[in-house]
Design a protein around this motif. Structure first.
Motif, mmCIF file in Angstrom:
data_model
loop_
_atom_site.group_PDB
_atom_site.id
_atom_site.type_symbol
_atom_site.label_atom_id
_atom_site.label_comp_id
_atom_site.label_asym_id
_atom_site.label_seq_id
_atom_site.Cartn_x
_atom_site.Cartn_y
_atom_site.Cartn_z
ATOM 1 N N LEU A 156 0.807 -1.219 0.000
ATOM 2 C CA LEU A 156 0.000 0.000 0.000
ATOM 3 C C LEU A 156 0.841 1.271 0.000
ATOM 4 C CD1 LEU A 156 -2.684 -1.048 2.660
ATOM 5 C CD2 LEU A 156 -2.945 -1.017 0.165
ATOM 6 N N SER A 157 2.163 1.133 -0.095
ATOM 7 C CA SER A 157 3.066 2.275 0.080
ATOM 8 C C SER A 157 3.265 3.041 -1.225
ATOM 9 C CB SER A 157 4.417 1.797 0.631
ATOM 10 O OG SER A 157 4.262 1.321 1.945
ATOM 11 N N PHE A 158 2.207 3.738 -1.649
ATOM 12 C CA PHE A 158 2.268 4.611 -2.813
ATOM 13 C C PHE A 158 2.334 6.064 -2.350
ATOM 14 C CE2 PHE A 158 0.227 0.787 -4.371
ATOM 15 C CZ PHE A 158 0.770 0.611 -5.635
ATOM 16 N N GLY A 159 2.698 6.935 -3.287
ATOM 17 C CA GLY A 159 2.536 8.368 -3.052
ATOM 18 C C GLY A 159 3.663 9.049 -2.325
ATOM 19 N N GLY A 160 4.868 8.478 -2.325
ATOM 20 C CA GLY A 160 5.983 9.148 -1.685
ATOM 21 C C GLY A 160 6.010 8.947 -0.182
ATOM 22 N N PRO A 161 7.008 9.524 0.506
ATOM 23 C CA PRO A 161 7.185 9.264 1.939
ATOM 24 C C PRO A 161 6.015 9.695 2.805
ATOM 25 C CG PRO A 161 8.622 11.040 1.167
ATOM 26 C CD PRO A 161 8.072 10.381 -0.045
ATOM 27 N N ALA A 162 5.356 10.802 2.460
ATOM 28 C CA ALA A 162 4.230 11.248 3.291
ATOM 29 C C ALA A 162 3.122 10.199 3.297
ATOM 30 C CB ALA A 162 3.695 12.584 2.776
ATOM 31 N N GLY A 163 2.788 9.685 2.116
ATOM 32 C CA GLY A 163 1.756 8.661 2.033
ATOM 33 C C GLY A 163 2.174 7.365 2.694
ATOM 34 N N GLU B 278 14.325 11.352 -19.829
ATOM 35 C CA GLU B 278 14.291 9.991 -19.308
ATOM 36 C C GLU B 278 14.326 9.967 -17.785
ATOM 37 O OE1 GLU B 278 16.307 7.537 -23.005
ATOM 38 O OE2 GLU B 278 17.586 8.304 -21.408
ATOM 39 N N MET B 279 14.931 10.962 -17.177
ATOM 40 C CA MET B 279 14.921 11.036 -15.721
ATOM 41 C C MET B 279 13.490 11.193 -15.218
ATOM 42 S SD MET B 279 17.134 10.906 -13.261
ATOM 43 C CE MET B 279 16.860 10.947 -11.487
ATOM 44 N N LEU B 280 12.695 11.960 -15.941
ATOM 45 C CA LEU B 280 11.295 12.115 -15.571
ATOM 46 C C LEU B 280 10.515 10.829 -15.800
ATOM 47 C CD1 LEU B 280 10.391 15.684 -16.835
ATOM 48 C CD2 LEU B 280 10.147 14.834 -14.527
ATOM 49 N N ASP B 281 10.863 10.080 -16.850
ATOM 50 C CA ASP B 281 10.213 8.790 -17.077
ATOM 51 C C ASP B 281 10.438 7.873 -15.881
ATOM 52 O OD1 ASP B 281 9.383 9.614 -19.560
ATOM 53 O OD2 ASP B 281 11.081 8.732 -20.622
ATOM 54 N N GLY B 282 11.684 7.841 -15.403
ATOM 55 C CA GLY B 282 12.001 7.007 -14.245
ATOM 56 C C GLY B 282 11.247 7.452 -13.011
ATOM 57 N N LEU B 283 11.125 8.763 -12.826
ATOM 58 C CA LEU B 283 10.389 9.272 -11.670
ATOM 59 C C LEU B 283 8.914 8.898 -11.773
ATOM 60 C CD1 LEU B 283 10.503 10.847 -9.063
ATOM 61 C CD2 LEU B 283 10.222 12.958 -10.360
ATOM 62 N N GLY B 284 8.387 8.897 -12.998
ATOM 63 C CA GLY B 284 7.006 8.458 -13.193
ATOM 64 C C GLY B 284 6.823 7.007 -12.794
ATOM 65 N N MET B 285 7.808 6.159 -13.101
ATOM 66 C CA MET B 285 7.751 4.756 -12.674
ATOM 67 C C MET B 285 7.694 4.659 -11.154
ATOM 68 S SD MET B 285 10.571 2.857 -15.060
ATOM 69 C CE MET B 285 10.623 3.073 -16.839
ATOM 70 N N ALA B 286 8.588 5.410 -10.491
ATOM 71 C CA ALA B 286 8.667 5.340 -9.026
ATOM 72 C C ALA B 286 7.400 5.880 -8.378
ATOM 73 C CB ALA B 286 9.889 6.107 -8.534
ATOM 74 N N GLU B 287 6.777 6.897 -8.990
ATOM 75 C CA GLU B 287 5.557 7.481 -8.431
ATOM 76 C C GLU B 287 4.379 6.509 -8.519
ATOM 77 O OE1 GLU B 287 4.998 10.191 -6.852
ATOM 78 O OE2 GLU B 287 6.332 11.819 -7.475
ATOM 79 N N THR B 288 4.383 5.656 -9.541
ATOM 80 C CA THR B 288 3.223 4.797 -9.785
ATOM 81 C C THR B 288 3.413 3.375 -9.271
ATOM 82 O OG1 THR B 288 4.112 4.386 -12.016
ATOM 83 C CG2 THR B 288 2.429 6.079 -11.799
ATOM 84 N N THR B 289 4.487 3.107 -8.568
ATOM 85 C CA THR B 289 4.731 1.783 -8.001
ATOM 86 C C THR B 289 4.901 1.900 -6.487
ATOM 87 O OG1 THR B 289 7.114 2.047 -8.460
ATOM 88 C CG2 THR B 289 5.809 0.839 -10.080
ATOM 89 N N PRO B 290 4.643 0.831 -5.740
ATOM 90 C CA PRO B 290 4.807 0.895 -4.285
ATOM 91 C C PRO B 290 6.276 0.971 -3.906
ATOM 92 C CG PRO B 290 4.304 -1.348 -4.964
ATOM 93 C CD PRO B 290 4.153 -0.496 -6.191
ATOM 94 N N GLY B 291 6.540 1.479 -2.717
ATOM 95 C CA GLY B 291 7.918 1.530 -2.229
ATOM 96 C C GLY B 291 8.483 2.933 -2.224
ATOM 97 N N PRO B 292 9.714 3.094 -1.735
ATOM 98 C CA PRO B 292 10.340 4.409 -1.623
ATOM 99 C C PRO B 292 10.490 5.090 -2.982
ATOM 100 C CG PRO B 292 11.560 2.768 -0.365
ATOM 101 C CD PRO B 292 10.561 2.019 -1.198
ATOM 102 N N LEU B 293 10.265 6.388 -3.013
ATOM 103 C CA LEU B 293 10.389 7.152 -4.251
ATOM 104 C C LEU B 293 11.829 7.149 -4.769
ATOM 105 C CD1 LEU B 293 8.603 8.826 -6.120
ATOM 106 C CD2 LEU B 293 9.212 10.848 -4.775
ATOM 107 N N ILE B 294 12.780 7.002 -3.868
ATOM 108 C CA ILE B 294 14.189 7.002 -4.272
ATOM 109 C C ILE B 294 14.522 5.781 -5.118
ATOM 110 C CG2 ILE B 294 15.126 5.742 -2.294
ATOM 111 C CD1 ILE B 294 16.631 8.853 -3.973
#
Length: 471
Positions: free
Chosen positions: A33-40, A300-316
């Protein structure tokens, strides 16, 4: 019932506050359930562990969170390790930390394969075309959210401004900015200036403060959580070896020019300077991965960030994508996809192993940090500097997402990327404005906003065939 009581009794005698099996199931649920960055992620953890399970109390949760925010690395991941260790000793911390990362690792690895193999296919191009615009709005919202909380006085505003000027105009390395801000805050806190105090609090989902005595753990400190320097040093030494020995072996056997050596060394260095959360360090990663190493293109850096935003786990976890693409384009004698997968594993390993090290080394002594004014001042100043760094990231992303052509202008030590106005990508601008409206005004979640923009990007590509416009 007697058998259950026996199991619970055995767990407590072995140092487990809750049964290890039950804890593992809960940590798997938190991870999923860990979506949405550290705050979420922190909110999900709080709702399940504090409000629902009542394994630990409010004050202990906040104390652990404050300690994790002082550390480099993803604070939500470290908080999971801390609470897992508190409830189930070392094995509990290892399980909680590993499960927190695993779903995101698998998801981003799969998406990276698709991106590398089919990135030029119109549907995939349209998907990431939409995600880029949405991510730009998400980063702008992060600037607003963190800035409104951190810039409470003129001193904090001045630190944020200085950090922005240093990184945007002078290209001062991110670690130096963090160190300088930390020193200023340390000195301000030491002299007792109220300008460097950090306020705030955290309530449960119902708005009621839950006391530690209402939790299963209560206010007592378990035996295994009391300071034990020999244990801390032994375990920390093992983790440090697990982290650094593979990097050293790569440097010795493959040389410093190997992409694996560069990835291992770079992300190991990043692991010790990632104060302020993922958005802050992304400016540093983007600066090095795009401009210095040439592993990625700006878009492409933004593409990677989009992947991290839409998957569970740490944004880093976005750095996993960076390592993947670095080796995919520089595979050496290996097959490109194999090299990319190995680099993704290496990147994830050196990024997250340090989190276990910081927690197991310092958590037993964390009570000694409570109320330390100098450390509070350092954290306050670093958070203010992070606002300036994230603003730089937002502008850098914006220039490369909204314009097809960018040139560098220099005046002595000052250099900035300037867009060519005629190269403005109108669909990206409109989609970014739509995403900003959804997040700032309509208060839609990050996941919903990303999904909407991704769908629009795909539809736009199908209808016009212009998804390739995305930089």
């Amino acid at each position: 019932m007697a058998e259950i009581l026996d199991v619970e009794r055995n767990d407590r005698q072995s140092g487990n506050i809750v049964p290890l099996g039950e804890a593992a199931k809960v940590w798997a649920r938190v991870a999923a359930l860990s979506f949405g960055g550290p705050a979420g992620q922190i909110a999900v953890m709080h709702r399940i562990v504090v409000d629902e399970k009542r394994w630990i109390g409010e004050r202990r949760f906040l104390h652990a969170l404050n300690y994790c925010m002082l550390l480099p690395g993803p604070e939500a991941h470290q908080l999971a390790i801390y609470i897992g260790w508190l409830l189930n000793r070392t094995i509990g911390g290892l399980i909680a930390g590993a499960l927190f990362v695993l779903p995101g690792f698998i998801s981003i690895l799969g998406l990276s394969y698709v991106y590398a193999a089919y990135g030029n296919v119109s549907l995939v191009a349209g998907l990431f075309f939409g995600l880029k615009a949405a991510v730009l709005a998400v980063v702008l919202h992060a600037v607003f959210r963190i800035g409104s909380r951190a810039l409470k006085n003129n001193v904090m505003i001045a630190i944020a401004t200085a950090a922005f000027i240093a990184i945007f105009f002078l290209h001062v390395p991110f670690p130096l900015i963090i160190v300088a801000a930390g020193i200023v805050g340390l000195l301000g806190g030491r002299v007792g200036s109220p300008l460097f105090e950090v306020g705030g609090g955290h309530k449960s989902g119902s708005g009621q403060i839950l006391e530690d005595r209402d939790s299963i753990l209560g206010e007592d400190t378990p035996l295994h959580a009391r300071p034990n320097l020999p244990w801390s040093l032994r375990l920390s030494g093992s983790l440090a070896a697990a982290w650094l020995l593979p990097v050293a072996l790569l440097l010795v056997t493959m040389g410093s020019s190997s992409v694996f050596s560069q990835v291992g060394l770079f992300f190991s260095q990043m692991a010790v300077v990632t104060f302020g959360g993922a958005y802050a360090v992304l400016a540093y990663v983007a600066q090095e991965a795009v401009q210095h190493f040439g592993w990625l293109k700006p878009g492409e850096m933004l593409d990677g960030l989009g992947m991290a935003e839409t998957t569970p786990g740490p944004l880093i976890s976005v750095v996993q994508f960076v390592g993947f693409m670095a080796a995919y384009r520089n595979p050496g004698s290996l097959e490109p996809m194999l090299a990319a997968a190995l680099a993704a594993v290496l990147t994830t390993w050196v990024t997250f192993i340090p989190s276990f090290l910081w927690i197991f080394l310092g958590a037993p002594f964390v009570e000694r940090l409570r109320g330390e004014a100098a450390l509070t001042g350092a954290m306050s100043a670093i958070t203010a500097a992070v606002v300036g760094v994230i603003l730089n990231l937002a502008i850098w992303f914006g220039v490369h997402v909204l314009f097809a052509d960018v040139h560098t202008a220099s005046w002595g030590p000052v250099s900035i990327d300037l867009p060519v106005p005629a190269s403005l990508i109108w669909p990206s601008l409109l989609l970014t404005a739509l995403a900003a409206l959804a997040i700032f005004h309509l208060k839609l979640s990050v996941i919903i906003t990303l999904a909407i923009c991704a769908a629009i990007g795909v539809a736009w590509t199908i209808l016009t065939g212009s998804g390739a416009m995305a930089p």
